[in-house]
Write a protein that holds these residues in place. Sequence first.
Motif, mmCIF file in Angstrom:
data_model
loop_
_atom_site.group_PDB
_atom_site.id
_atom_site.type_symbol
_atom_site.label_atom_id
_atom_site.label_comp_id
_atom_site.label_asym_id
_atom_site.label_seq_id
_atom_site.Cartn_x
_atom_site.Cartn_y
_atom_site.Cartn_z
ATOM 1 N N LEU A 54 -8.009 -17.124 4.794
ATOM 2 C CA LEU A 54 -6.744 -16.482 4.197
ATOM 3 C C LEU A 54 -6.879 -15.127 4.126
ATOM 4 N N VAL A 55 -5.918 -14.261 4.649
ATOM 5 C CA VAL A 55 -5.931 -12.935 4.965
ATOM 6 C C VAL A 55 -4.650 -12.377 4.477
ATOM 7 N N LYS A 56 -4.902 -11.349 3.379
ATOM 8 C CA LYS A 56 -3.552 -10.688 2.797
ATOM 9 C C LYS A 56 -3.677 -9.335 3.494
ATOM 10 N N MET A 57 -2.310 -8.963 4.069
ATOM 11 C CA MET A 57 -2.297 -7.683 4.614
ATOM 12 C C MET A 57 -1.431 -6.940 3.708
ATOM 13 N N ASP A 58 -1.566 -5.738 3.854
ATOM 14 C CA ASP A 58 -0.769 -4.548 3.276
ATOM 15 C C ASP A 58 -0.299 -3.476 4.466
ATOM 16 N N GLU A 59 0.752 -3.578 4.836
ATOM 17 C CA GLU A 59 1.148 -2.592 5.841
ATOM 18 C C GLU A 59 0.995 -1.349 5.502
ATOM 19 N N ASP A 69 -0.445 0.575 16.601
ATOM 20 C CA ASP A 69 0.798 0.248 16.295
ATOM 21 C C ASP A 69 1.327 1.180 15.312
ATOM 22 N N GLY A 70 0.341 2.074 14.691
ATOM 23 C CA GLY A 70 0.958 3.273 13.904
ATOM 24 C C GLY A 70 0.908 2.937 12.424
ATOM 25 N N TYR A 71 0.519 1.955 12.041
ATOM 26 C CA TYR A 71 0.470 1.419 10.619
ATOM 27 C C TYR A 71 -0.764 2.351 10.023
ATOM 28 N N LEU A 72 -0.720 3.532 9.808
ATOM 29 C CA LEU A 72 -1.768 4.456 9.340
ATOM 30 C C LEU A 72 -2.035 3.936 7.993
ATOM 31 N N LEU A 73 -1.641 3.245 7.317
ATOM 32 C CA LEU A 73 -1.918 3.143 5.553
ATOM 33 C C LEU A 73 -2.419 1.635 5.640
ATOM 34 N N ASP A 85 8.605 2.752 1.122
ATOM 35 C CA ASP A 85 8.737 2.457 2.534
ATOM 36 C C ASP A 85 7.357 2.031 3.201
ATOM 37 N N VAL A 86 7.364 1.297 3.825
ATOM 38 C CA VAL A 86 6.329 0.788 4.746
ATOM 39 C C VAL A 86 5.952 2.182 5.908
ATOM 40 N N PHE A 87 4.988 2.665 5.738
ATOM 41 C CA PHE A 87 4.674 4.024 6.465
ATOM 42 C C PHE A 87 4.132 3.777 8.008
#
Length: 817
Positions: free
Chosen positions: A315-320, A297-301, A349-351
């Motif tokens: 419970l999952v906490k995501m950081d895009e 998907d390309g969310y490299l960070l 910005d979301v990278f």
Amino acid sequence: MLLPLHMNRIVLCLCFVSLAAFAQPAGDAGTFPPDAGALSPPSEPGTRSRAEMPGDDDGPDDDGPDDDAPDAKASAGEGAPSRDACHDAFDEDSATASVLSPLRLDVDGKALAPTGLELVGLQHLADAQVRSLVGAPAAGATHPLSPGEVQTLLRRLARTGLFAHVDPRLRVSEQGSALLEVTLQEHPTVTSVEVQGLQDLLPREWLEALFQQPPGFSQEFDEDEDDDDERDHEEFVAKVRIHGRGATLSVVSPCPPSHPPREWFARMERGQFRPGVVLGGLDAALERALKDLRDDDGYLLATLSATLSPEGVLLVKMDEGRLEAVDVPGVEPEMAARVREALGLSPGDVFLRSDAYRAVERLESQLRFLRTVDGEGLREGRPDVRVVEEREAQGTRSYRTQEQESRASRRRERKESGSDWRGLFSWNERGEGLTLEGRRLVVHVRPRRPDLSLELLPVHTQVTGFAPGLAAGLRFWDPKDRVHATLDAAFFVPLRLGGQRLPDDPEGTRRQRRVNLLGGAKLQVPALALAEVGAQVHDFTDTLDRWRMGDIDSYVYSFLLNRPDRDYFRRKGFAAFATWRWSRSWLAGAEFRGDTYESLQAFTPPLSLFRRDSPAFPNAPVSEGRFHSVVLRAEYDSKAKTGSPVGSLFRTPETSLFPREGDRTREPALRGLVTLEVGQQVGADTRFWKLVGDTVLDLPVTWHSGLSVRLRIAGGEDLPLQKQEALGGWSSLRGFGFKDFRGGDASVLGSAEYRWHGFGLFADLGAVHAASDWTDPRLGLGASFHFSDAVRVEAAWRTDEKARATPEARLFFVRTF
């Protein structure tokens, strides 16, 4: 002895029932509820068939017991395959089977065969369920297990995807009997799940990647099937009735199931989460889903953290992944600010990798004097990512993202070894120019070196024959974006092929075979919004029909069919011009022309692949002499890209200076031009003026369909022959012949085309004003098939008194409007 006809049918039916029954898979090994309650043990997996012979529903049968029932039972049981013949679905690796020898159990040189199997450590799964799944003997059974059977059972347990550890131990009693004890550690069970922190992605999309479908089941199966979810594990039951006697035949495959039941696993069905064991373990599933998020998907960070309660609540906490900063080393601060503005990427910005690539395209389009270099690229040098599990005393499991050391960059190794010979040639160098240092994006830019562009000119006309040539452009870039210079040149040489000549005019033949030359220089001054200011000299064969048909299409059909659909003349002189572009979509320009025009004649015989016996394509004469003129223009193009080059050596008042951009069916677009030319013939008291307006509107209706509308209006006074208006032919009243209506001082042309997927329908309507009167409006109709926005096949019919059933048809490679 043959049976009666009705009995033959019954026996035949029983045969088909038996065959269908044997084709069914093993019965369901059972399911377990989310609260970890175990189900009762299923039937003995070794059961092959059972037959019941109840009495007739209407009462006892006086004929006594039915002799057919034992036969049915025998056919169901005796013909079934043995368990030894079962396919081992958990060991499909043929390489492993050929390398791994069977297990041997020896104590003091004496072979041991375990007489029992004990499963230890099960929590949510029932003992009978697991035994049925892997084909193990029932609890308490004392049947000896051979080394091969033990090896197969252990291998099946390990490959079910249900257990994190399978620890076998052999316990030998003082009496010499052996018991195989297998300690099983189940993968975590998830009863509910919640995802926090996602903004660009939908939680459902990410959960489908997290909880993969169990083996043997597809997403399509889950969405399309409702009541048949367990059909792979059901018994086949057939009820037959012979002479009033009823029989129930139930057949179960002796082989264990191919895969664990789907209901045992945590999964997504129709957008809803279903509880169960996490296939392969939760840490592996989280790591896999995170890598998919980064790599695919390309969310490299992107990173994540998760907690799993003892009750199975996940419970999952995501950081895009958001940028902390954008660094532009190697340039001055003012230029670094312009680079950041062109990139359009800001801290916070979301990278996303695709956004980064589009940002580089914008940068190189808007700031063409810079190039991205030296970066290892977003695909190289990225650290590996792992998800680490930590267990707390009260049973809660925590998961967090852990970055590994960066992999060595192959590109850096090449540079250190000096093997990257491409660095010697700047025009071959192409780096992505982006690297990530933690959450900081580093953009590597350098001033662009002079670049050279080359283009072949496969010229073929009725007045030159085949005249190959070359166009070249050399551009010098100012690293401080003050003044950029461009040198342009082109030439093409008519060749003497096929005996082409002008009849009885050898001097004219030599004159038309002269070399065609063009050359010019221009400057770009961004501070003054000057897109180009310069001059050119030329002595070449030119045309004013480029708005009708593209160069390559005219050359191809001149060579193939002797139908170039253009008029040509010789133009010799110079031009000086200036073009201002104060915004992305608008430009205005002025041009002074001083040219001498000369008529040309078509060579005979025509140099074409087909129609060699046809007359040469006629070439209209022009008003000869020297002319001076001034051309003023204004243009708009909603799809124009910032920083894209404008202008050409082959510029005409009827065509745009903007390059054509994009597919017209994808988004609304408006483009148009207005030009006014005022001039006079030197040495004669003759002045003329001409105004041209050409506008095209593209309106997408759906993603795959759209409407294009064009309106062209042109008119003038005292026009030279070469500048007079004419309609007829491709892109200028299709379906009619080339310039069927010519010699006018004004014309109006309207076109409409509706395109659906690759198919299109169009209509052209036009009229010409000549001899103080307008011709009757002429209508052309047609259809098209599109391979792309530009490449298409068009067929057109005229609708006047000369209409024919056979259309005019062409394959085109360039779109002119």
